[in-house]
Design a protein around this motif. Structure first.
Motif, short mmCIF file in Angstrom:
data_model
loop_
_atom_site.label_atom_id
_atom_site.label_comp_id
_atom_site.label_asym_id
_atom_site.label_seq_id
_atom_site.Cartn_x
_atom_site.Cartn_y
_atom_site.Cartn_z
N GLU A 21 53.58 -5.51 17.40
CA GLU A 21 53.99 -6.77 16.79
C GLU A 21 53.97 -7.94 17.77
O GLU A 21 53.47 -9.03 17.45
N THR A 22 54.47 -7.73 18.96
CA THR A 22 54.59 -8.85 19.91
C THR A 22 53.26 -9.19 20.58
O THR A 22 53.02 -10.35 20.93
N LEU A 23 52.41 -8.20 20.76
CA LEU A 23 51.13 -8.44 21.43
C LEU A 23 49.95 -8.46 20.46
O LEU A 23 48.81 -8.66 20.88
N ASP A 24 50.21 -8.23 19.18
CA ASP A 24 49.18 -8.26 18.13
C ASP A 24 47.99 -7.37 18.50
O ASP A 24 46.85 -7.84 18.64
N MET A 25 48.28 -6.09 18.67
CA MET A 25 47.24 -5.16 19.10
C MET A 25 47.23 -3.93 18.21
O MET A 25 48.15 -3.71 17.41
N ALA A 26 46.19 -3.12 18.33
CA ALA A 26 46.09 -1.88 17.57
C ALA A 26 47.12 -0.88 18.11
O ALA A 26 47.55 -0.94 19.26
N ALA A 27 47.48 0.07 17.25
CA ALA A 27 48.48 1.06 17.63
C ALA A 27 48.03 1.89 18.83
O ALA A 27 48.83 2.24 19.70
N ILE A 28 46.73 2.20 18.91
CA ILE A 28 46.22 3.02 20.01
C ILE A 28 46.33 2.26 21.33
O ILE A 28 46.63 2.86 22.39
N GLU A 29 46.11 0.94 21.30
CA GLU A 29 46.25 0.15 22.52
C GLU A 29 47.71 0.07 22.95
O GLU A 29 48.03 0.12 24.15
N ALA A 30 48.60 -0.04 21.97
CA ALA A 30 50.03 -0.06 22.28
C ALA A 30 50.48 1.27 22.86
O ALA A 30 51.34 1.31 23.75
N VAL A 32 48.72 3.25 24.71
CA VAL A 32 48.29 3.27 26.11
C VAL A 32 49.35 2.61 27.00
O VAL A 32 49.72 3.13 28.06
N ILE A 33 49.89 1.47 26.54
CA ILE A 33 50.91 0.77 27.32
C ILE A 33 52.20 1.60 27.38
O ILE A 33 52.84 1.67 28.44
N VAL A 34 52.57 2.23 26.26
CA VAL A 34 53.76 3.09 26.28
C VAL A 34 53.60 4.19 27.32
O VAL A 34 54.52 4.47 28.10
N PHE A 35 52.43 4.83 27.35
CA PHE A 35 52.16 5.87 28.35
C PHE A 35 52.29 5.30 29.76
O PHE A 35 52.87 5.93 30.66
N GLU A 36 51.74 4.11 29.98
CA GLU A 36 51.82 3.49 31.31
C GLU A 36 53.27 3.22 31.71
O GLU A 36 53.66 3.48 32.87
N LEU A 37 54.06 2.75 30.78
CA LEU A 37 55.47 2.48 31.07
C LEU A 37 56.22 3.77 31.37
O LEU A 37 57.06 3.82 32.27
N MET A 38 55.92 4.83 30.62
CA MET A 38 56.56 6.12 30.86
C MET A 38 56.22 6.67 32.23
O MET A 38 57.00 7.40 32.84
N LEU A 39 55.03 6.29 32.74
CA LEU A 39 54.57 6.76 34.04
C LEU A 39 54.90 5.78 35.17
O LEU A 39 54.54 6.01 36.33
N GLN A 41 53.75 2.70 35.52
CA GLN A 41 52.57 1.95 35.93
C GLN A 41 52.64 0.51 35.43
O GLN A 41 53.34 0.20 34.46
N ASP A 42 51.88 -0.37 36.06
CA ASP A 42 51.85 -1.78 35.68
C ASP A 42 50.81 -2.02 34.58
O ASP A 42 49.85 -1.26 34.44
N ASP A 43 51.02 -3.08 33.81
CA ASP A 43 50.06 -3.48 32.77
C ASP A 43 50.08 -4.99 32.63
O ASP A 43 51.17 -5.60 32.53
N ASP A 44 48.91 -5.60 32.61
CA ASP A 44 48.82 -7.06 32.56
C ASP A 44 49.40 -7.63 31.28
O ASP A 44 50.10 -8.66 31.30
N GLU A 45 49.11 -7.01 30.14
CA GLU A 45 49.62 -7.54 28.87
C GLU A 45 51.13 -7.38 28.77
O GLU A 45 51.82 -8.24 28.23
N TRP A 46 51.63 -6.27 29.29
CA TRP A 46 53.08 -6.06 29.31
C TRP A 46 53.78 -7.19 30.08
O TRP A 46 54.86 -7.65 29.69
N ALA A 47 53.16 -7.65 31.14
CA ALA A 47 53.76 -8.68 31.98
C ALA A 47 53.90 -10.02 31.25
O ALA A 47 54.69 -10.87 31.67
#
Length: 335
Positions: A21-30, A32-39, A41-47
């Protein structure tokens, strides 16, 4: 156990949905970010998110208590997340997650073939989200096999998902972005697995494939069956998820001719109950092949069978005993 899995899935989905909802992206892309946060890791869009949104999403992830779970519970949580994500984005069938009802039978065949405690090299020719490879890794881990795992995928998003799954499960996989038909993905493997995509190969087929259609386009799953044998050591085993109608298509003669060649032994075809599939045309089976050489022999008879319904405990127990006895009699069982 089920309550723990359900809670974790709901919390991680909540984090995923907020990202959608906040980044207006597909569920699969979101995801990926959830996995990065769990690990961690940094993410440009998250920032780019506000501190308030970040805190809310991180609270959801923390509430899942993923790190406190057993490896098996973790895999089930990730599998359910992936299934829901594929459904949300409406991804095509070839991107769907291999369900446990199929993957665990692949794991069983591999487990019986591999001697307990022995090191084993396993590659997945079409690793996708990584769930099938993770299932086999889990099964082999239970019998103390040191598994050297590799996988090939031609979609970079799916490869990222598979890499995240491996990291979250504490598994060390060598993953490669490549076309498994055009590029020989591995050699001298003990075991090759794959949930083969169904359809026509879109590019020019390399000239050394005997499964190539005489005219027109060639089925990609036929080419990958041949590639699986090339990736094996002599005597190595392939457990491939294929269309149930593999030998009924207009190109069936090509694959049958290949399976009758001197390089490969056609050992088994295990069909699944029709109720497992919403569409009869989507029905699958496990094709068990062995590369000639080593201590490999042609099984007699070839095992042609249908697995029982999942809910029939007694029939499943009998079926396991039947396969075990057949594999032992044909030098396929080394557990």
């Amino acid at each position: 156990m089920f309550e723990t899995i359900e809670k974790a899935v709901k919390q991680l989905q909540a984090a995923q949905n907020k990202l959608v909802e906040t980044l207006d992206m597909a569920a699969i892309e979101a995801l990926v970010i959830v996995f990065e946060l769990m690990l961690g890791q940094d993410d440009d869009e998250w920032a780019t998110l506000s501190a308030t949104n970040q805190a809310s999403i991180l609270a959801d992830i923390q509430a899942a208590d993923f790190d406190g779970m057993t490896p098996e519970l973790k895999r089930q949580v990730l599998q359910l997340l992936l299934v829901a994500t594929m459904r949300e984005d409406g991804l095509q069938a070839n991107y769907q997650v291999t369900p446990d009802a199929i993957g665990m039978w692949v794991g069983f065949v591999v487990e019986q073939f591999v001697a307990e405690g022995e090191p084993v090299k396993v590659t997945d020719l079409t690793v996708g989200s990584g769930n099938l490879l993770a299932t086999v890794a889990q099964v082999l881990g239970q019998q103390k096999n040191e598994m050297t795992a590799s996988g090939v995928e031609n979609d970079d998003t799916m490869l990222t998902i598979a890499s995240g799954m491996a990291a979250l499960l504490g598994l060390d996989w060598q993953l490669t972005l490549a076309d498994a038909v055009a590029d020989q993905p591995a050699v001298n493997q003990d075991v090759v697995i794959a949930d083969l995509p169904v359809g026509y190969y879109p590019s020019t087929v390399p000239t050394d494939f005997t499964t190539q259609a005489d005219e027109g386009m060639t089925y990609v799953h036929h080419l990958l069956i041949e590639q699986a044998i090339k990736a094996l050591r002599p005597g190595g085993l392939a457990a491939l998820i294929v269309p149930a109608n593999l030998f009924e298509s207009e190109q069936a003669a090509n694959i049958l001719k290949y399976l009758q060649g001197s390089d490969v032994f056609f050992q088994a075809l295990l069909q699944f109950p029709e109720k497992l599939f919403t569409n009869e045309k989507a029905a699958k089976a496990i094709l068990v092949l062995q590369r000639a050489g080593g201590d490999a022999v042609q099984a007699t008879p070839v095992m042609l069978a249908r697995t029982p319904e999942l809910t029939n405990v007694a029939e499943n127990k009998n079926f396991v005993s039947e396969i075990t006895a057949w594999m032992t009699a044909n030098s396929l069982r080394h557990a």
